[in-house]
Design a protein around this motif. Structure first.
Motif, mmCIF file in Angstrom:
data_model
loop_
_atom_site.group_PDB
_atom_site.id
_atom_site.type_symbol
_atom_site.label_atom_id
_atom_site.label_comp_id
_atom_site.label_asym_id
_atom_site.label_seq_id
_atom_site.Cartn_x
_atom_site.Cartn_y
_atom_site.Cartn_z
ATOM 1 N N ALA A 1 7.342 57.340 31.331
ATOM 2 C CA ALA A 1 8.567 56.418 31.481
ATOM 3 C C ALA A 1 8.141 55.588 33.000
ATOM 4 O O ALA A 1 9.018 54.721 33.230
ATOM 5 C CB ALA A 1 9.806 57.065 31.573
ATOM 6 N N TRP A 2 7.382 56.158 33.646
ATOM 7 C CA TRP A 2 7.295 55.646 34.954
ATOM 8 C C TRP A 2 5.888 54.679 35.105
ATOM 9 O O TRP A 2 5.249 54.295 35.916
ATOM 10 C CB TRP A 2 7.100 56.555 35.955
ATOM 11 C CG TRP A 2 8.449 57.010 36.338
ATOM 12 C CD1 TRP A 2 9.066 58.019 35.738
ATOM 13 C CD2 TRP A 2 9.205 56.486 37.357
ATOM 14 N NE1 TRP A 2 10.656 57.943 36.520
ATOM 15 C CE2 TRP A 2 10.411 57.028 37.282
ATOM 16 C CE3 TRP A 2 8.997 55.514 38.215
ATOM 17 C CZ2 TRP A 2 11.571 56.750 38.006
ATOM 18 C CZ3 TRP A 2 10.023 55.159 39.187
ATOM 19 C CH2 TRP A 2 11.279 55.935 39.025
ATOM 20 N N ASP A 3 5.140 54.808 33.917
ATOM 21 C CA ASP A 3 3.918 54.309 33.596
ATOM 22 C C ASP A 3 3.857 52.659 34.019
ATOM 23 O O ASP A 3 4.814 52.060 33.660
ATOM 24 C CB ASP A 3 3.317 54.137 32.034
ATOM 25 C CG ASP A 3 1.787 53.690 31.885
ATOM 26 O OD1 ASP A 3 1.087 54.123 32.979
ATOM 27 O OD2 ASP A 3 1.478 53.141 30.907
ATOM 28 N N GLY A 4 2.901 52.174 35.079
ATOM 29 C CA GLY A 4 2.972 50.901 35.596
ATOM 30 C C GLY A 4 3.941 50.645 36.690
ATOM 31 O O GLY A 4 3.872 49.693 37.293
ATOM 32 N N ARG A 5 4.708 51.532 36.961
ATOM 33 C CA ARG A 5 5.600 51.686 38.096
ATOM 34 C C ARG A 5 5.458 52.594 39.290
ATOM 35 O O ARG A 5 5.466 52.107 40.386
ATOM 36 C CB ARG A 5 7.107 52.114 37.567
ATOM 37 C CG ARG A 5 7.613 50.873 36.492
ATOM 38 C CD ARG A 5 9.112 51.000 36.445
ATOM 39 N NE ARG A 5 9.427 52.346 35.816
ATOM 40 C CZ ARG A 5 10.549 52.881 36.050
ATOM 41 N NH1 ARG A 5 11.702 52.312 36.817
ATOM 42 N NH2 ARG A 5 11.084 53.990 35.458
ATOM 43 N N TRP A 6 4.790 53.632 39.099
ATOM 44 C CA TRP A 6 4.453 54.604 40.055
ATOM 45 C C TRP A 6 3.208 55.315 39.548
ATOM 46 O O TRP A 6 3.041 55.703 38.380
ATOM 47 C CB TRP A 6 5.664 55.591 40.307
ATOM 48 C CG TRP A 6 5.338 56.379 41.384
ATOM 49 C CD1 TRP A 6 4.592 57.750 41.538
ATOM 50 C CD2 TRP A 6 5.680 56.240 42.861
ATOM 51 N NE1 TRP A 6 4.516 58.157 42.844
ATOM 52 C CE2 TRP A 6 4.982 57.286 43.627
ATOM 53 C CE3 TRP A 6 6.385 55.078 43.254
ATOM 54 C CZ2 TRP A 6 5.263 57.123 45.093
ATOM 55 C CZ3 TRP A 6 6.536 54.944 44.863
ATOM 56 C CH2 TRP A 6 6.019 56.420 45.714
ATOM 57 N N PRO A 7 2.307 55.519 40.609
ATOM 58 C CA PRO A 7 2.442 55.083 41.861
ATOM 59 C C PRO A 7 2.079 53.759 42.083
ATOM 60 O O PRO A 7 1.602 52.943 41.263
ATOM 61 C CB PRO A 7 1.269 55.789 42.626
ATOM 62 C CG PRO A 7 0.208 55.904 41.335
ATOM 63 C CD PRO A 7 0.752 56.059 40.027
ATOM 64 N N ARG A 8 2.622 53.147 43.264
ATOM 65 C CA ARG A 8 2.295 51.635 43.550
ATOM 66 C C ARG A 8 1.239 51.592 44.793
ATOM 67 O O ARG A 8 1.449 52.366 45.589
ATOM 68 C CB ARG A 8 3.679 51.426 43.969
ATOM 69 C CG ARG A 8 4.730 51.152 43.062
ATOM 70 C CD ARG A 8 5.657 50.404 43.110
ATOM 71 N NE ARG A 8 4.694 48.967 43.497
ATOM 72 C CZ ARG A 8 5.629 47.866 43.504
ATOM 73 N NH1 ARG A 8 6.653 47.763 43.411
ATOM 74 N NH2 ARG A 8 4.745 46.809 43.929
#
Length: 151
Positions: free
Chosen positions: A144-151
């Motif tokens: 669900a966090w793919d492409g969002r975290w890590p930044r």
């Protein structure tokens, strides 16, 4: 599940990590914050809230358990939650977090008190103190966090 880690040299670096998180945070997200007492969980949450527009320093929610923040004081509704004083995972249901999650992001300190597997889609952040006083931030980011975290 992606995993990683980074060194946070000081409180300012911890706040900057929180600001990076604020840039990608959405209603419905859960971010769990684990680590020992004084590790920097609240400092990271304060960084998120400041980046979302909170003008004053956010208080620790240790005694309130749930501290809500809503627009216009922040640009996104957030519940800052501290489960340290929760003794039984069944007590979590009484807080109404699943219902609130539909409209707010949850920042959850001491998530282990909620029981294993409570938020399987959460971004799991762990902060540990390093011998030199810095912090080590490790994370587990589900799909669900793919492409969002890590930044």
């Amino acid at each position: 599940m992606r995993r990683g880690e980074e060194r946070l040299a000081d409180v300012a670096a911890t706040a900057r990590a929180g600001a990076r998180l604020a840039d990608v945070l959405r209603a419905g997200d859960v971010v769990t914050l684990t680590g020992g007492l004084g590790a920097g969980k609240t400092s990271l949450a304060r960084g998120v809230l400041a980046a979302l527009g909170l003008a004053e320093e956010a208080p620790s929610p240790t005694f309130a358990i749930v501290q809500p923040y809503d627009p216009p004081e922040v640009r996104l509704p957030v519940l800052h939650i501290d489960l340290y004083r929760i003794d039984d995972p069944a007590e979590i249901d009484e807080l109404g977090l699943e219902e609130a999650r539909h409209e707010a992001a949850l920042l959850v300190e001491w998530p282990e008190r909620a029981g294993v597997g409570r938020w399987p889609d959460a971004l799991a952040l762990d902060i540990a103190m390093a011998p030199d006083g810095a912090r080590r931030l490790t994370w587990a980011a589900p799909d669900a966090w793919d492409g969002r975290w890590p930044r």
